[in-house]
Enzyme design. Structure first.
Site, PDB file in Angstrom:
ATOM      1  N   SER A 167      -1.702  -1.052   1.622  1.00  0.00           N
ATOM      2  CA  SER A 167      -1.130   0.098   0.951  1.00  0.00           C
ATOM      3  C   SER A 167      -2.289   0.678   0.359  1.00  0.00           C
ATOM      4  O   SER A 167      -2.553   1.223  -0.735  1.00  0.00           O
ATOM      5  CB  SER A 167      -0.178  -0.172  -0.186  1.00  0.00           C
ATOM      6  OG  SER A 167       0.077   0.556  -1.169  1.00  0.00           O
ATOM      7  N   SER A 168      -3.111   0.825   1.683  1.00  0.00           N
ATOM      8  CA  SER A 168      -4.522   1.963   0.521  1.00  0.00           C
ATOM      9  C   SER A 168      -4.149   3.610   0.514  1.00  0.00           C
ATOM     10  O   SER A 168      -4.502   4.309  -0.642  1.00  0.00           O
ATOM     11  CB  SER A 168      -5.620   2.549   2.493  1.00  0.00           C
ATOM     12  OG  SER A 168      -4.191   2.837   3.500  1.00  0.00           O
ATOM     13  N   ASN A 181       1.044   3.817  10.135  1.00  0.00           N
ATOM     14  CA  ASN A 181       0.559   5.003   9.616  1.00  0.00           C
ATOM     15  C   ASN A 181       2.082   5.597   9.012  1.00  0.00           C
ATOM     16  O   ASN A 181       2.978   6.283   9.834  1.00  0.00           O
ATOM     17  CB  ASN A 181       0.462   6.170   9.962  1.00  0.00           C
ATOM     18  CG  ASN A 181       0.426   7.471   9.167  1.00  0.00           C
ATOM     19  OD1 ASN A 181       0.543   8.208   8.057  1.00  0.00           O
ATOM     20  ND2 ASN A 181      -0.870   8.111   9.539  1.00  0.00           N
ATOM     21  N   ARG A 220      -2.810  -3.817  -2.292  1.00  0.00           N
ATOM     22  CA  ARG A 220      -1.468  -5.260  -2.630  1.00  0.00           C
ATOM     23  C   ARG A 220      -1.212  -5.710  -1.258  1.00  0.00           C
ATOM     24  O   ARG A 220      -0.992  -5.476  -0.233  1.00  0.00           O
ATOM     25  CB  ARG A 220      -0.386  -4.241  -3.229  1.00  0.00           C
ATOM     26  CG  ARG A 220       0.265  -3.215  -2.524  1.00  0.00           C
ATOM     27  CD  ARG A 220       1.874  -3.830  -2.143  1.00  0.00           C
ATOM     28  NE  ARG A 220       2.294  -3.062  -1.095  1.00  0.00           N
ATOM     29  CZ  ARG A 220       2.680  -3.869   0.325  1.00  0.00           C
ATOM     30  NH1 ARG A 220       1.765  -4.325   0.856  1.00  0.00           N
ATOM     31  NH2 ARG A 220       3.095  -2.610   0.996  1.00  0.00           N
ATOM     32  N   ASP A 253       4.577   0.012  -4.733  1.00  0.00           N
ATOM     33  CA  ASP A 253       3.239   0.224  -4.123  1.00  0.00           C
ATOM     34  C   ASP A 253       2.544   0.856  -5.481  1.00  0.00           C
ATOM     35  O   ASP A 253       1.640   0.319  -6.161  1.00  0.00           O
ATOM     36  CB  ASP A 253       3.067   0.997  -2.954  1.00  0.00           C
ATOM     37  CG  ASP A 253       2.945   0.695  -1.857  1.00  0.00           C
ATOM     38  OD1 ASP A 253       3.835  -0.934  -2.070  1.00  0.00           O
ATOM     39  OD2 ASP A 253       3.727   0.987  -0.538  1.00  0.00           O
ATOM     40  N   GLU A 306      11.157  -7.237   1.537  1.00  0.00           N
ATOM     41  CA  GLU A 306      10.397  -6.599   2.463  1.00  0.00           C
ATOM     42  C   GLU A 306      11.507  -5.238   2.431  1.00  0.00           C
ATOM     43  O   GLU A 306      12.730  -5.669   2.960  1.00  0.00           O
ATOM     44  CB  GLU A 306       9.949  -7.107   3.537  1.00  0.00           C
ATOM     45  CG  GLU A 306       8.972  -7.230   3.487  1.00  0.00           C
ATOM     46  CD  GLU A 306       7.178  -6.942   3.626  1.00  0.00           C
ATOM     47  OE1 GLU A 306       7.505  -5.489   3.815  1.00  0.00           O
ATOM     48  OE2 GLU A 306       6.823  -6.824   3.040  1.00  0.00           O
ATOM     49  N   HIS A 307      10.595  -3.936   2.509  1.00  0.00           N
ATOM     50  CA  HIS A 307      12.092  -3.226   3.178  1.00  0.00           C
ATOM     51  C   HIS A 307      13.104  -3.100   1.552  1.00  0.00           C
ATOM     52  O   HIS A 307      14.392  -2.532   3.026  1.00  0.00           O
ATOM     53  CB  HIS A 307      12.445  -3.077   4.557  1.00  0.00           C
ATOM     54  CG  HIS A 307      11.583  -2.708   5.608  1.00  0.00           C
ATOM     55  ND1 HIS A 307      11.073  -0.995   5.915  1.00  0.00           N
ATOM     56  CD2 HIS A 307      10.960  -3.475   6.044  1.00  0.00           C
ATOM     57  CE1 HIS A 307      10.013  -0.759   6.344  1.00  0.00           C
ATOM     58  NE2 HIS A 307       9.857  -1.956   7.027  1.00  0.00           N
ATOM     59  N   GLY A 338      -1.320  -2.226   5.721  1.00  0.00           N
ATOM     60  CA  GLY A 338      -0.392  -2.741   5.485  1.00  0.00           C
ATOM     61  C   GLY A 338      -1.088  -2.875   4.022  1.00  0.00           C
ATOM     62  O   GLY A 338       0.069  -3.932   3.350  1.00  0.00           O
TER      63      GLY A 338
END
Length: 369
Positions: free
Chosen positions: A127-128, A216, A25, A172, A31-32, A125
């Site tokens: 979201s793997s 990470n 995504r 996510d 953000e945050h 960034g």
């Protein structure tokens, strides 16, 4: 699919029973703030994690990757696994596995032969890690004959990823399961998880470009969990100063609800209660009336021990960002609904902060005239 199936057959001697897939995504705005209970506005991308799977009768979890040099295979009995915080890639699969096993109440989960492929770049960034957790959870649910709604499995995968050591929110996993082709989504978490389609104005295009900067979130020195702790402490200090019980408060949205104020009014509260300079541990113990050990217990503990030794806390800036960013999310949704592309670009770009310079992926917006 063809390459994955061929390598699966070469590894396990039979074709997979089924495949599971979860996309990565991008977050357009918000953000945050998801871990503080506020809405975000992401969309899924074509890059994805793909798992080929079949059940085995050996009560084993056998996990392999088509890139076996970068991602070594892993084997463990279904009842004897453990998850290493910040550990190798297979731990993310185990997060999804554990989450579904616990949610379904499985005492004897089936064995699984798994091979994975993925096109979501690591630590970039997109979201793997969450996509892998979601893909694993989906595969585990199907292999064990379970049935969960998209909302339910999104919620499960959001909290079970924390087993790896990340204090993440629900964005996510939610967009991974609730996304629709060609649509952005407003993801809200209160009073319960909900996804609403946000129409992107005609002529607006999003370009995702790789800057090759990696981040990470689960590693020991990650700034991500430290930011979560600072937001938590901001909520607790505001609660304490405003005469609320603070020990059980962990999210800024809960403080807003308790005070019955708007997000704009909360920005004024932030300026009134929190000073712009970073707080020290000693200052926080005095404000909250606790010992250092109690500060650790109530505030600093996270899924990663790196937060326990924090000595400087940017409470004002973190809280101000949360409330202002939460307001921008709904402003962006409103302007998109009006179908004005240039206004949408202005709304989004006004919310950019210096954090973007450190992100692994840069999100750029173009609005045609």
């Amino acid at each position: 699919f063809d390459t994955l199936e061929r390598l699966f057959v070469a590894k396990y001697g039979r074709k997979p029973d089924f495949y599971s897939r979860a996309p990565g995504r991008v977050n357009i705005i918000g953000e945050h703030i998801d871990y503080m209970g506020y809405a975000v506005l992401p969309m899924a991308v074509q890059q994805d994690i793909l798992i080929a799977c079949c059940k085995n009768d050996l009560n084993m979890i056998n996990i392999a990757n088509i890139d076996d040099k970068t991602f070594p295979e892993f084997h463990v009995k279904v009842t004897e696994y453990s998850i290493e915080k910040g550990g190798p890639w297979h731990n993310y699969f185990l997060c999804g596995f554990r989450g579904i096993v616990e949610q379904l109440g499985l005492t004897s989960p089936v064995g699984m032969d798994v091979m994975m492929d993925g096109t979501v770049p690591m630590a970039a960034g997109l979201s793997s890690s969450s996509a892998l957790v979601c893909c694993s959870g989906l595969a585990t649910m199907y292999a064990n004959g379970g049935h969960l709604s998209k909302i339910d499995i999104a919620n499960v995968c959001a909290w079970c990823e924390r087993y790896i050591g990340t204090e993440g929110g629900g964005m996510d996993s939610s967009i991974s399961f609730l996304a629709e082709m060609g649509q952005a989504k407003l993801i809200e978490f209160e009073p319960k998880l909900n996804a609403s389609t946000v129409p992107i104005p005609p002529g607006v295009n999003f370009v995702v470009a790789n800057s090759l900067v990696e981040a990470n979130k689960a590693r020991g020195d990650s700034e991500y969990n430290k930011r979560v702790v600072q937001c938590r402490l901001a909520a607790q200090v505001i609660a304490s100063v405003r005469g609320l019980s603070w020990q059980d408060k962990r999210r800024l949205c809960d403080i807003q609800t308790a005070l019955s104020l708007s997000r704009e009014q909360m920005l004024s509260v932030v300026d009134e209660v929190l000073h712009p300079e970073p707080y020290t541990r000693e200052e926080l113990t005095k404000i909250l009336g606790v010992s250092d050990a109690e500060l650790v217990e109530f505030s600093l503990k996270s899924k990663n021990e790196s937060t326990l030794d924090m000595t400087s806390f940017k409470l004002h800036d973190r809280a101000a960002h949360v409330f202002s960013e939460a307001e921008r999310v709904y402003s962006f949704q409103r302007i998109c609904g009006e179908g004005a592309p240039n206004a949408a670009v202005r709304c989004w770009s006004s919310g950019l902060s210096s954090d973007w310079s450190r992100m692994g992926w840069l999100l750029c917006v173009h609005g045609s005239q």
